[in-house]
Design a protein around this motif. Structure first.
Motif, mmCIF file in Angstrom:
data_model
loop_
_atom_site.group_PDB
_atom_site.id
_atom_site.type_symbol
_atom_site.label_atom_id
_atom_site.label_comp_id
_atom_site.label_asym_id
_atom_site.label_seq_id
_atom_site.Cartn_x
_atom_site.Cartn_y
_atom_site.Cartn_z
ATOM 1 N N GLU A 89 26.816 0.384 34.305
ATOM 2 C CA GLU A 89 26.845 -0.979 33.781
ATOM 3 C C GLU A 89 26.699 -2.062 34.848
ATOM 4 O O GLU A 89 26.590 -3.242 34.527
ATOM 5 C CB GLU A 89 28.127 -1.224 32.978
ATOM 6 N N ASP A 90 26.668 -1.656 36.121
ATOM 7 C CA ASP A 90 26.367 -2.610 37.198
ATOM 8 C C ASP A 90 24.864 -2.811 37.372
ATOM 9 O O ASP A 90 24.439 -3.663 38.158
ATOM 10 C CB ASP A 90 26.955 -2.123 38.526
ATOM 11 N N THR A 91 24.077 -2.035 36.652
ATOM 12 C CA THR A 91 22.621 -2.180 36.724
ATOM 13 C C THR A 91 22.214 -3.575 36.278
ATOM 14 O O THR A 91 22.553 -4.016 35.183
ATOM 15 C CB THR A 91 21.932 -1.134 35.838
ATOM 16 N N ALA A 92 21.491 -4.284 37.162
ATOM 17 C CA ALA A 92 21.116 -5.663 36.885
ATOM 18 C C ALA A 92 20.244 -6.190 38.003
ATOM 19 O O ALA A 92 20.120 -5.563 39.059
ATOM 20 C CB ALA A 92 22.366 -6.541 36.761
ATOM 21 N N VAL A 93 19.671 -7.351 37.769
ATOM 22 C CA VAL A 93 19.057 -8.127 38.838
ATOM 23 C C VAL A 93 20.150 -9.018 39.422
ATOM 24 O O VAL A 93 20.783 -9.782 38.693
ATOM 25 C CB VAL A 93 17.888 -8.983 38.330
ATOM 26 N N TYR A 94 20.359 -8.885 40.707
ATOM 27 C CA TYR A 94 21.401 -9.661 41.388
ATOM 28 C C TYR A 94 20.751 -10.870 42.052
ATOM 29 O O TYR A 94 19.810 -10.724 42.838
ATOM 30 C CB TYR A 94 22.121 -8.792 42.412
ATOM 31 N N LEU A 95 21.275 -12.041 41.724
ATOM 32 C CA LEU A 95 20.695 -13.283 42.210
ATOM 33 C C LEU A 95 21.681 -13.999 43.125
ATOM 34 O O LEU A 95 22.846 -14.190 42.766
ATOM 35 C CB LEU A 95 20.335 -14.196 41.040
ATOM 36 N N CYS A 96 21.182 -14.396 44.268
ATOM 37 C CA CYS A 96 21.967 -15.175 45.212
ATOM 38 C C CYS A 96 21.896 -16.649 44.816
ATOM 39 O O CYS A 96 20.847 -17.119 44.349
ATOM 40 C CB CYS A 96 21.404 -14.976 46.616
ATOM 41 N N ALA A 97 22.992 -17.359 45.025
ATOM 42 C CA ALA A 97 23.037 -18.775 44.687
ATOM 43 C C ALA A 97 23.846 -19.534 45.721
ATOM 44 O O ALA A 97 24.682 -18.946 46.424
ATOM 45 C CB ALA A 97 23.651 -18.988 43.305
ATOM 46 N N SER A 98 23.598 -20.821 45.813
ATOM 47 C CA SER A 98 24.410 -21.681 46.668
ATOM 48 C C SER A 98 24.809 -22.927 45.895
ATOM 49 O O SER A 98 24.169 -23.288 44.902
ATOM 50 C CB SER A 98 23.662 -22.065 47.942
ATOM 51 N N GLY A 99 25.858 -23.593 46.357
ATOM 52 C CA GLY A 99 26.329 -24.786 45.669
ATOM 53 C C GLY A 99 27.677 -25.211 46.181
ATOM 54 O O GLY A 99 27.978 -25.077 47.369
ATOM 55 N N HIS A 100 28.509 -25.705 45.278
ATOM 56 C CA HIS A 100 29.838 -26.169 45.648
ATOM 57 C C HIS A 100 30.848 -25.730 44.596
ATOM 58 O O HIS A 100 30.477 -25.235 43.542
ATOM 59 C CB HIS A 100 29.831 -27.698 45.779
ATOM 60 N N THR A 101 32.127 -25.914 44.914
ATOM 61 C CA THR A 101 33.231 -25.583 44.012
ATOM 62 C C THR A 101 33.136 -24.136 43.526
ATOM 63 O O THR A 101 33.078 -23.868 42.318
ATOM 64 C CB THR A 101 33.265 -26.552 42.804
ATOM 65 N N PRO A 102 33.117 -23.183 44.427
ATOM 66 C CA PRO A 102 32.911 -21.782 44.040
ATOM 67 C C PRO A 102 33.976 -21.240 43.099
ATOM 68 O O PRO A 102 33.710 -20.287 42.362
ATOM 69 C CB PRO A 102 32.908 -21.041 45.377
ATOM 70 N N GLU A 103 35.168 -21.834 43.101
ATOM 71 C CA GLU A 103 36.228 -21.338 42.222
ATOM 72 C C GLU A 103 35.896 -21.578 40.754
ATOM 73 O O GLU A 103 36.561 -21.021 39.870
ATOM 74 C CB GLU A 103 37.571 -21.974 42.577
ATOM 75 N N LEU A 104 34.868 -22.396 40.488
ATOM 76 C CA LEU A 104 34.466 -22.676 39.114
ATOM 77 C C LEU A 104 33.147 -22.007 38.740
ATOM 78 O O LEU A 104 32.653 -22.203 37.632
ATOM 79 C CB LEU A 104 34.373 -24.187 38.888
ATOM 80 N N TRP A 105 32.582 -21.209 39.596
ATOM 81 C CA TRP A 105 31.299 -20.573 39.290
ATOM 82 C C TRP A 105 31.418 -19.609 38.112
ATOM 83 O O TRP A 105 30.424 -19.363 37.430
ATOM 84 C CB TRP A 105 30.777 -19.843 40.519
ATOM 85 N N GLN A 106 32.598 -19.079 37.865
ATOM 86 C CA GLN A 106 32.739 -18.157 36.741
ATOM 87 C C GLN A 106 32.571 -18.857 35.404
ATOM 88 O O GLN A 106 32.431 -18.202 34.376
ATOM 89 C CB GLN A 106 34.079 -17.446 36.813
ATOM 90 N N THR A 107 32.571 -20.184 35.394
ATOM 91 C CA THR A 107 32.296 -20.917 34.161
ATOM 92 C C THR A 107 30.804 -20.887 33.810
ATOM 93 O O THR A 107 30.431 -21.290 32.719
ATOM 94 C CB THR A 107 32.739 -22.384 34.285
ATOM 95 N N LEU A 108 29.965 -20.460 34.765
ATOM 96 C CA LEU A 108 28.522 -20.330 34.585
ATOM 97 C C LEU A 108 27.824 -21.671 34.376
ATOM 98 O O LEU A 108 26.699 -21.714 33.875
ATOM 99 C CB LEU A 108 28.194 -19.397 33.416
ATOM 100 N N ARG A 109 28.453 -22.756 34.773
ATOM 101 C CA ARG A 109 27.844 -24.065 34.599
ATOM 102 C C ARG A 109 26.931 -24.373 35.777
ATOM 103 O O ARG A 109 27.303 -24.237 36.937
ATOM 104 C CB ARG A 109 28.934 -25.129 34.463
ATOM 105 N N ASP A 110 25.735 -24.837 35.473
ATOM 106 C CA ASP A 110 24.739 -25.106 36.494
ATOM 107 C C ASP A 110 25.115 -26.267 37.401
ATOM 108 O O ASP A 110 24.567 -26.392 38.501
ATOM 109 C CB ASP A 110 23.386 -25.405 35.839
ATOM 110 N N ARG A 111 26.038 -27.098 36.983
ATOM 111 C CA ARG A 111 26.368 -28.286 37.764
ATOM 112 C C ARG A 111 26.938 -27.937 39.138
ATOM 113 O O ARG A 111 26.940 -28.768 40.033
ATOM 114 C CB ARG A 111 27.358 -29.151 37.004
ATOM 115 N N TYR A 112 27.443 -26.715 39.320
ATOM 116 C CA TYR A 112 28.028 -26.305 40.594
ATOM 117 C C TYR A 112 27.028 -25.613 41.502
ATOM 118 O O TYR A 112 27.365 -25.232 42.622
ATOM 119 C CB TYR A 112 29.217 -25.381 40.355
#
Length: 126
Positions: A89-112
């Motif tokens: 179930e870990d099979t996937a395309v893994y995408l790297c990202a950068s931004g701010h407020t990493p503690e909120l990235w689990q919300t999946l909101r693009d604003r970060y």
């Protein structure tokens, strides 16, 4: 031109390990967080892990916590994702990202998030 370049994907058997890398090239500023999301047939986007600029703060998605470890080398703007005890179930395309407020990235909101890599495919066979 600023880019995030991923590497390290591939095919691995269940229970095995892989290490992904992501390097930020062309950056002219500091202070940004970096991390990983993944896209699979079941989920359009799932938060995997993130790390702060200092490297002192890390955040993990529930499905990978305890198995994956994110780390960072600021000298070359590179992050790593060490993936152990891999499951199909870990099979996937893994995408790297950068931004701010990493503690909120689990919300999946693009604003970060401000930049995405092209992705690297990880396939875990059973």
């Amino acid at each position: 031109q600023v880019q995030l370049l991923e590497s390290g994907g591939g095919l691995v058997q269940a229970g095995g390990s892989l290490r992904l890398s992501c390097t930020a090239s062309g950056r002219t500023r500091s202070g940004y967080a970096m991390g990983w999301f993944r896209r699979s047939e079941e989920k359009e986007r799932e938060f995997v892990a993130a790390i702060s600029w200092s490297g002192q703060q890390t955040n993990y998605g529930d499905s990978v916590r305890g198995r994956f470890t994110i780390s960072r080398e600021k000298t070359n703007d590179t992050i790593y994702l060490q993936m152990n005890s891999l499951k199909p179930e870990d099979t996937a395309v893994y995408l790297c990202a950068s931004g701010h407020t990493p503690e909120l990235w689990q919300t999946l909101r693009d604003r970060y998030l401000d930049l995405w890599g092209q992705g690297t495919l990880v396939t875990v066979s059973s």
